[in-house]
Design a protein around this motif. Structure first.
Motif, PDB file in Angstrom:
ATOM      1  N   ARG A  16      66.001 -37.090 -13.730  1.00 40.75           N
ATOM      2  CA  ARG A  16      65.349 -35.615 -13.156  1.00 40.75           C
ATOM      3  C   ARG A  16      65.033 -35.658 -11.625  1.00 40.75           C
ATOM      4  NH1 ARG A  16      60.884 -33.681 -17.705  1.00 40.75           N
ATOM      5  NH2 ARG A  16      62.153 -34.196 -19.538  1.00 40.75           N
ATOM      6  N   PRO A  17      65.909 -35.099 -11.047  1.00 36.97           N
ATOM      7  CA  PRO A  17      65.745 -35.205  -9.396  1.00 36.97           C
ATOM      8  C   PRO A  17      64.227 -35.126  -9.177  1.00 36.97           C
ATOM      9  CG  PRO A  17      67.086 -33.069 -10.078  1.00 36.97           C
ATOM     10  CD  PRO A  17      66.822 -34.077 -11.244  1.00 36.97           C
ATOM     11  N   ARG A  18      63.617 -33.918  -9.710  1.00 37.89           N
ATOM     12  CA  ARG A  18      62.226 -33.672  -9.264  1.00 37.89           C
ATOM     13  C   ARG A  18      61.262 -35.204  -9.218  1.00 37.89           C
ATOM     14  NH1 ARG A  18      60.587 -28.665  -7.962  1.00 37.89           N
ATOM     15  NH2 ARG A  18      62.056 -26.996  -8.589  1.00 37.89           N
ATOM     16  N   ALA A  19      61.662 -35.872 -10.227  1.00 38.77           N
ATOM     17  CA  ALA A  19      60.704 -37.055 -10.547  1.00 38.77           C
ATOM     18  C   ALA A  19      61.143 -38.351  -9.359  1.00 38.77           C
ATOM     19  CB  ALA A  19      61.068 -37.596 -11.853  1.00 38.77           C
ATOM     20  N   VAL A  20      62.653 -38.240  -9.358  1.00 38.14           N
ATOM     21  CA  VAL A  20      63.075 -39.210  -8.287  1.00 38.14           C
ATOM     22  C   VAL A  20      62.205 -38.946  -6.912  1.00 38.14           C
ATOM     23  CG1 VAL A  20      64.975 -40.237  -7.196  1.00 38.14           C
ATOM     24  CG2 VAL A  20      65.197 -39.703  -9.598  1.00 38.14           C
ATOM     25  N   ALA A  21      62.323 -37.591  -6.586  1.00 37.19           N
ATOM     26  CA  ALA A  21      61.927 -37.082  -5.540  1.00 37.19           C
ATOM     27  C   ALA A  21      60.474 -37.388  -5.171  1.00 37.19           C
ATOM     28  CB  ALA A  21      62.044 -35.621  -4.958  1.00 37.19           C
ATOM     29  N   ARG A  22      59.751 -37.124  -6.315  1.00 40.75           N
ATOM     30  CA  ARG A  22      58.259 -37.390  -5.990  1.00 40.75           C
ATOM     31  C   ARG A  22      57.876 -38.894  -5.848  1.00 40.75           C
ATOM     32  NH1 ARG A  22      53.691 -36.553  -4.156  1.00 40.75           N
ATOM     33  NH2 ARG A  22      51.929 -36.278  -5.624  1.00 40.75           N
ATOM     34  N   LEU A  23      58.649 -39.711  -6.543  1.00 37.80           N
ATOM     35  CA  LEU A  23      58.499 -41.257  -6.411  1.00 37.80           C
ATOM     36  C   LEU A  23      58.781 -41.707  -4.945  1.00 37.80           C
ATOM     37  CD1 LEU A  23      60.027 -42.620  -9.875  1.00 37.80           C
ATOM     38  CD2 LEU A  23      57.439 -42.655  -9.183  1.00 37.80           C
ATOM     39  N   ILE A  24      59.735 -41.119  -4.637  1.00 33.87           N
ATOM     40  CA  ILE A  24      60.106 -41.539  -3.109  1.00 33.87           C
ATOM     41  C   ILE A  24      59.203 -41.011  -2.243  1.00 33.87           C
ATOM     42  CG2 ILE A  24      61.799 -41.317  -1.106  1.00 33.87           C
ATOM     43  CD1 ILE A  24      63.886 -41.355  -3.304  1.00 33.87           C
ATOM     44  N   SER A  25      58.720 -39.888  -2.498  1.00 28.36           N
ATOM     45  CA  SER A  25      57.630 -39.220  -1.438  1.00 28.36           C
ATOM     46  C   SER A  25      56.478 -40.232  -1.584  1.00 28.36           C
ATOM     47  CB  SER A  25      57.360 -37.685  -2.157  1.00 28.36           C
ATOM     48  OG  SER A  25      58.302 -37.033  -1.835  1.00 28.36           O
ATOM     49  N   LEU A  26      55.967 -40.546  -2.876  1.00 29.78           N
ATOM     50  CA  LEU A  26      54.880 -41.427  -2.920  1.00 29.78           C
ATOM     51  C   LEU A  26      55.145 -42.884  -2.167  1.00 29.78           C
ATOM     52  CD1 LEU A  26      54.094 -41.271  -6.795  1.00 29.78           C
ATOM     53  CD2 LEU A  26      52.475 -40.311  -4.939  1.00 29.78           C
ATOM     54  N   VAL A  27      56.281 -43.080  -2.008  1.00 26.44           N
ATOM     55  CA  VAL A  27      56.711 -44.317  -1.364  1.00 26.44           C
ATOM     56  C   VAL A  27      56.506 -44.080   0.400  1.00 26.44           C
ATOM     57  CG1 VAL A  27      58.667 -45.827  -0.577  1.00 26.44           C
ATOM     58  CG2 VAL A  27      58.108 -45.339  -3.065  1.00 26.44           C
ATOM     59  N   GLU A  28      57.188 -42.997   0.826  1.00 29.21           N
ATOM     60  CA  GLU A  28      57.341 -42.682   2.067  1.00 29.21           C
ATOM     61  C   GLU A  28      55.495 -42.404   2.755  1.00 29.21           C
ATOM     62  OE1 GLU A  28      60.698 -40.593   3.941  1.00 29.21           O
ATOM     63  OE2 GLU A  28      60.408 -39.474   2.133  1.00 29.21           O
ATOM     64  N   GLY A  29      54.659 -42.123   1.664  1.00 34.18           N
ATOM     65  CA  GLY A  29      53.639 -41.691   2.189  1.00 34.18           C
ATOM     66  C   GLY A  29      52.478 -42.731   1.986  1.00 34.18           C
ATOM     67  N   ALA A  30      53.173 -43.754   1.569  1.00 31.54           N
ATOM     68  CA  ALA A  30      52.215 -44.911   1.469  1.00 31.54           C
ATOM     69  C   ALA A  30      50.884 -44.529   0.510  1.00 31.54           C
ATOM     70  CB  ALA A  30      51.567 -45.405   2.600  1.00 31.54           C
ATOM     71  N   SER A  31      51.449 -44.020  -0.588  1.00 29.20           N
ATOM     72  CA  SER A  31      50.282 -43.593  -1.513  1.00 29.20           C
ATOM     73  C   SER A  31      49.414 -44.559  -2.077  1.00 29.20           C
ATOM     74  CB  SER A  31      51.203 -42.759  -2.628  1.00 29.20           C
ATOM     75  OG  SER A  31      50.063 -42.555  -3.800  1.00 29.20           O
ATOM     76  N   PRO A  32      48.129 -44.360  -2.507  1.00 29.62           N
ATOM     77  CA  PRO A  32      47.369 -45.388  -2.944  1.00 29.62           C
ATOM     78  C   PRO A  32      47.963 -45.943  -4.324  1.00 29.62           C
ATOM     79  CG  PRO A  32      46.139 -43.499  -2.187  1.00 29.62           C
ATOM     80  CD  PRO A  32      47.400 -42.929  -1.981  1.00 29.62           C
ATOM     81  N   GLN A  33      48.812 -44.931  -4.940  1.00 27.37           N
ATOM     82  CA  GLN A  33      49.367 -45.337  -6.293  1.00 27.37           C
ATOM     83  C   GLN A  33      50.746 -46.200  -5.972  1.00 27.37           C
ATOM     84  OE1 GLN A  33      48.609 -41.203  -8.043  1.00 27.37           O
ATOM     85  NE2 GLN A  33      48.544 -42.668  -9.821  1.00 27.37           N
ATOM     86  N   LEU A  34      51.025 -46.575  -4.573  1.00 28.84           N
ATOM     87  CA  LEU A  34      52.247 -47.377  -4.478  1.00 28.84           C
ATOM     88  C   LEU A  34      52.302 -48.671  -5.264  1.00 28.84           C
ATOM     89  CD1 LEU A  34      54.998 -47.616  -2.780  1.00 28.84           C
ATOM     90  CD2 LEU A  34      53.631 -48.514  -0.820  1.00 28.84           C
ATOM     91  N   ARG A  35      51.246 -49.260  -5.308  1.00 27.24           N
ATOM     92  CA  ARG A  35      51.362 -50.658  -6.205  1.00 27.24           C
ATOM     93  C   ARG A  35      51.663 -50.380  -7.768  1.00 27.24           C
ATOM     94  NH1 ARG A  35      49.052 -55.128  -3.492  1.00 27.24           N
ATOM     95  NH2 ARG A  35      48.306 -54.788  -1.503  1.00 27.24           N
ATOM     96  N   GLU A  36      51.090 -49.221  -8.005  1.00 27.66           N
ATOM     97  CA  GLU A  36      51.336 -48.967  -9.432  1.00 27.66           C
ATOM     98  C   GLU A  36      52.875 -48.603  -9.654  1.00 27.66           C
ATOM     99  OE1 GLU A  36      49.803 -45.858 -12.954  1.00 27.66           O
ATOM    100  OE2 GLU A  36      48.666 -45.889 -10.826  1.00 27.66           O
ATOM    101  N   VAL A  37      53.344 -47.607  -8.619  1.00 24.90           N
ATOM    102  CA  VAL A  37      54.663 -47.415  -8.834  1.00 24.90           C
ATOM    103  C   VAL A  37      55.568 -48.382  -9.030  1.00 24.90           C
ATOM    104  CG1 VAL A  37      56.375 -46.178  -7.724  1.00 24.90           C
ATOM    105  CG2 VAL A  37      54.325 -45.037  -7.835  1.00 24.90           C
ATOM    106  N   MET A  38      55.487 -49.597  -7.900  1.00 24.01           N
ATOM    107  CA  MET A  38      56.186 -50.540  -7.617  1.00 24.01           C
ATOM    108  C   MET A  38      56.118 -51.336  -8.739  1.00 24.01           C
ATOM    109  SD  MET A  38      58.091 -50.605  -4.975  1.00 24.01           S
ATOM    110  CE  MET A  38      58.330 -48.749  -5.081  1.00 24.01           C
ATOM    111  N   ALA A  39      55.124 -51.748  -9.413  1.00 26.62           N
ATOM    112  CA  ALA A  39      54.815 -52.492 -10.399  1.00 26.62           C
ATOM    113  C   ALA A  39      55.452 -51.851 -12.028  1.00 26.62           C
ATOM    114  CB  ALA A  39      53.446 -52.518 -11.007  1.00 26.62           C
ATOM    115  N   ALA A  40      55.413 -50.581 -11.965  1.00 22.22           N
ATOM    116  CA  ALA A  40      56.191 -49.830 -13.056  1.00 22.22           C
ATOM    117  C   ALA A  40      57.872 -49.855 -12.881  1.00 22.22           C
ATOM    118  CB  ALA A  40      55.785 -48.512 -13.032  1.00 22.22           C
ATOM    119  N   LEU A  41      58.318 -50.090 -11.680  1.00 16.83           N
ATOM    120  CA  LEU A  41      59.590 -49.815 -11.458  1.00 16.83           C
ATOM    121  C   LEU A  41      60.355 -51.561 -11.635  1.00 16.83           C
ATOM    122  CD1 LEU A  41      59.928 -47.858  -8.153  1.00 16.83           C
ATOM    123  CD2 LEU A  41      60.488 -47.019 -10.682  1.00 16.83           C
TER     124      LEU A  41
END
Length: 319
Positions: A16-41
């Motif tokens: 789903r492209p929207r989900a991919v886009a949201r994940l990359i946006s979290l990365v670019e924005g240095a989201s507080p959830q970035l560590r959680e995202v990287m751990a899940a990936l």
């Protein structure tokens, strides 16, 4: 706004492209959830073949990237593209849009294209590129094409981020001399002379081959970068580029070079994250008495800057 990271990752895995886009946006924005995202990936990565494309402005990087997307899609591969652009001085975003650059692929569900802004980061890449590559890898892309901004004489960071680095040149642009000055002769795994229908293409290829011969110190069995001539706008020579990429990938896998490159890439990524964290902590010391005290001791001749830096780092890390 907090997001449901496991659900987002699951949706990205479904393509789903929207989900991919949201994940990359979290990365670019240095989201507080970035560590959680990287751990899940993390358990989902390692399957994508990362190809970097670099070269000076005007050599046809975007056109070549688009042609490679077409070739890989014909072979049934899912393709991710990170097109790194200069930043807008007003919004901080990428100056060029992905739909403008490669509109013919915009509606293909097997292709995901993302423009990323450098945001002042030197080296031809965006600072968030390594994590964005992980997102595309985990999302099921077989090939990730990373197109840098037009590089100058020192912006060759793509060599540390890609499995295979493609350097594009064009006739009539003095690219042979620029390649020698830029250190590009050391980073290229495949060289492409694009716009080969122009006068001087053969001379550019000969000049490049000559310079590669002068600079090489290869043992028997080492990889010798091929030189491929293309007219990307007409898809001429693109299949030969893909063949060269696949040959290089096979060579790396056979000799363990691919695993070594990926290990170095991971080490570089860890180092960058650690240094960034330390820099942020040091930046918070603007009004800290420890930094002022060290500065006063340097001025008084009691301490040299290196010893002061050692004391500061020891204080920050608890060593």
């Amino acid at each position: 706004m907090m997001v449901d990271v496991p659900q987002l990752v699951a949706q990205a895995r479904e393509g789903r492209p929207r989900a991919v886009a949201r994940l990359i946006s979290l990365v670019e924005g240095a989201s507080p959830q970035l560590r959680e995202v990287m751990a899940a990936l993390a358990p989902l990565t390692g399957g994508a073949y990362v190809v970097g494309l670099t070269g000076s402005p005007g050599v046809g990087k975007s056109t070549s990237t688009s042609a490679l997307v077409t070739a890989y899609r014909k072979a049934g591969r899912r393709v991710g593209v990170l097109a790194v652009d200069p930043s807008s001085p007003f919004s901080g975003g990428a100056l060029l849009g992905d739909r403008v650059r490669m509109s013919e692929h915009a509606s293909d569900p097997g292709v995901y294209i993302r423009s990323m802004a450098t945001r002042g980061h030197l080296g031809g890449l965006a600072w968030a590129a390594p994590q964005a590559i992980r997102v595309l890898d985990a999302a099921g892309c077989d090939v990730v094409l990373v197109e840098t901004v037009g590089v100058g004489q020192s912006e060759v960071e793509i060599a540390s981020q890609a499995d295979t680095s493609v350097v594009l040149l064009a006739p009539g642009m003095g690219d042979g001399i620029q390649a020698a000055k830029a250190g590009i002769l050391e980073i290229g795994d495949v060289y492409v002379v694009n716009k080969a229908d122009r006068d001087g293409a053969d001379a550019t290829a000969r000049e490049l081959n000559h310079m590669l011969g002068l600079g090489e110190s290869r043992a028997p069995g080492d990889w010798r970068p091929p030189i491929v001539k293309t007219v990307a706008a007409r898809a001429q020579g693109v299949d030969e580029v893909v063949a060269a990429l696949e040959k290089h990938r096979a060579w790396m896998e056979e000799r363990g070079v691919l695993a070594e490159r990926r290990a170095r890439r991971a080490a570089h990524e860890v180092e960058t994250i650690a240094v960034t964290a330390l820099r942020e902590r040091i930046g918070d010391l603007g009004g800290d008495r420890r930094l002022d005290a060290l500065a006063e001791r340097i001025v008084a001749g009691e301490l040299d800057p290196y010893a002061a830096a050692d004391e500061l780092v020891a204080g920050l890390t608890g060593d």
